[in-house]
Design an enzyme around this catalytic site. Structure first.
Site, PDB file in Angstrom:
ATOM      1  N   TYR A  23       0.817  -1.220   0.000  1.00 60.26           N
ATOM      2  CA  TYR A  23       0.000   0.000   0.000  1.00 60.26           C
ATOM      3  C   TYR A  23       0.851   1.271   0.000  1.00 60.26           C
ATOM      4  CZ  TYR A  23      -3.340  -3.628   1.112  1.00 60.26           C
ATOM      5  OH  TYR A  23      -4.078  -4.766   1.060  1.00 60.26           O
ATOM      6  N   HIS A 100      -9.029   1.550  -4.728  1.00 59.02           N
ATOM      7  CA  HIS A 100      -8.114   0.632  -4.028  1.00 59.02           C
ATOM      8  C   HIS A 100      -6.698   1.110  -4.277  1.00 59.02           C
ATOM      9  CE1 HIS A 100     -11.382  -2.149  -3.275  1.00 59.02           C
ATOM     10  NE2 HIS A 100     -11.751  -1.939  -4.529  1.00 59.02           N
TER      11      HIS A 100
HETATM   12  C1  DHK Z   1      -7.054  -2.528   0.829  1.00 58.29           C
HETATM   13  C2  DHK Z   1      -7.156  -3.579   1.674  1.00 58.29           C
HETATM   14  O1  DHK Z   1      -7.006  -3.433   2.990  1.00 58.29           O
HETATM   15  C3  DHK Z   1      -7.394  -4.934   1.175  1.00 58.29           C
HETATM   16  O2  DHK Z   1      -8.201  -5.683   2.049  1.00 58.29           O
HETATM   17  C4  DHK Z   1      -7.982  -4.935  -0.175  1.00 58.29           C
HETATM   18  C5  DHK Z   1      -7.331  -2.603  -0.612  1.00 58.29           C
HETATM   19  C6  DHK Z   1      -7.268  -3.988  -1.124  1.00 58.29           C
HETATM   20  C7  DHK Z   1      -6.457  -1.611  -1.367  1.00 58.29           C
HETATM   21  O3  DHK Z   1      -5.745  -1.979  -2.297  1.00 58.29           O
HETATM   22  O4  DHK Z   1      -6.520  -0.424  -1.023  1.00 58.29           O
HETATM   23  O5  DHK Z   1      -7.969  -6.232  -0.688  1.00 58.29           O
END
Ligand code: DHK
Length: 147
Positions: A23, A100
């Site tokens: 992330y 996402h």
């Molecule tokens: C964020 C999450 O916490 C995951 O559970 C998802 C998403 C994807 C993201 O890519 O921001 O699968």
């Protein structure tokens, strides 16, 4: 000034702390600040909210019906499970952007089916925090005068 509610689901508060870097490296408060800066530049009022609890997210979606023009949502893990969030979003009249950080379609198969997509006006995935800023820009055009 149009009001946008930007909802973040479970574990989003841990962004930037995950050693895998899935992330990105920005912490959640940094992401939040970038979104507020962008919203200000676009002339949007922004409620940027995060909860680890499905019911809280649903309460915020229901509240958005009263005074918000658009919703941006990253429901995180609830994306793939929550019919209740889908139902709440179906009762919202304005545009809904699903966001996402990661490209969920490049990841495990259980992340490939989103209930939110059933009601989303559009979807942004895989662009990290850039996708959040893009969602705000797009939303600003969608809710703006004559859009
Ligand atoms: C964020 C999450 O916490 C995951 O559970 C998802 C998403 C994807 C993201 O890519 O921001 O699968």
């Amino acid at each position: 000034m149009p009001k946008i509610v930007f909802l973040n689901g479970p574990n989003a508060n841990l962004y930037g702390l995950d050693p895998s870097g899935t992330y990105g490296s920005d912490s959640f408060p940094v992401i939040e600040q970038k979104c507020h800066d962008k919203a200000k530049a676009l002339g949007l009022e922004l409620d940027f909210l995060q909860s680890n609890h499905e019911g809280q997210l649903i309460d915020w979606i229901q509240a958005a019906r009263l005074d918000a023009q658009g919703i941006i949502i990253n429901a995180a893990g609830l994306t793939y499970t929550s019919i209740a969030i889908l139902d709440a979003l179906m009762a919202f009249d304005g545009p809904i952007l699903e966001c996402h950080m990661s490209n969920i379609h490049k990841r495990e198969p259980f992340r490939h089916h989103s209930y939110i997509s059933k009601v989303a006006t559009g979807i942004i995935a895989g662009l990290g925090v850039r996708g959040y800023l893009l969602a705000l820009t797009t939303m600003s055009e969608m809710v703006g005068e004559g859009a």
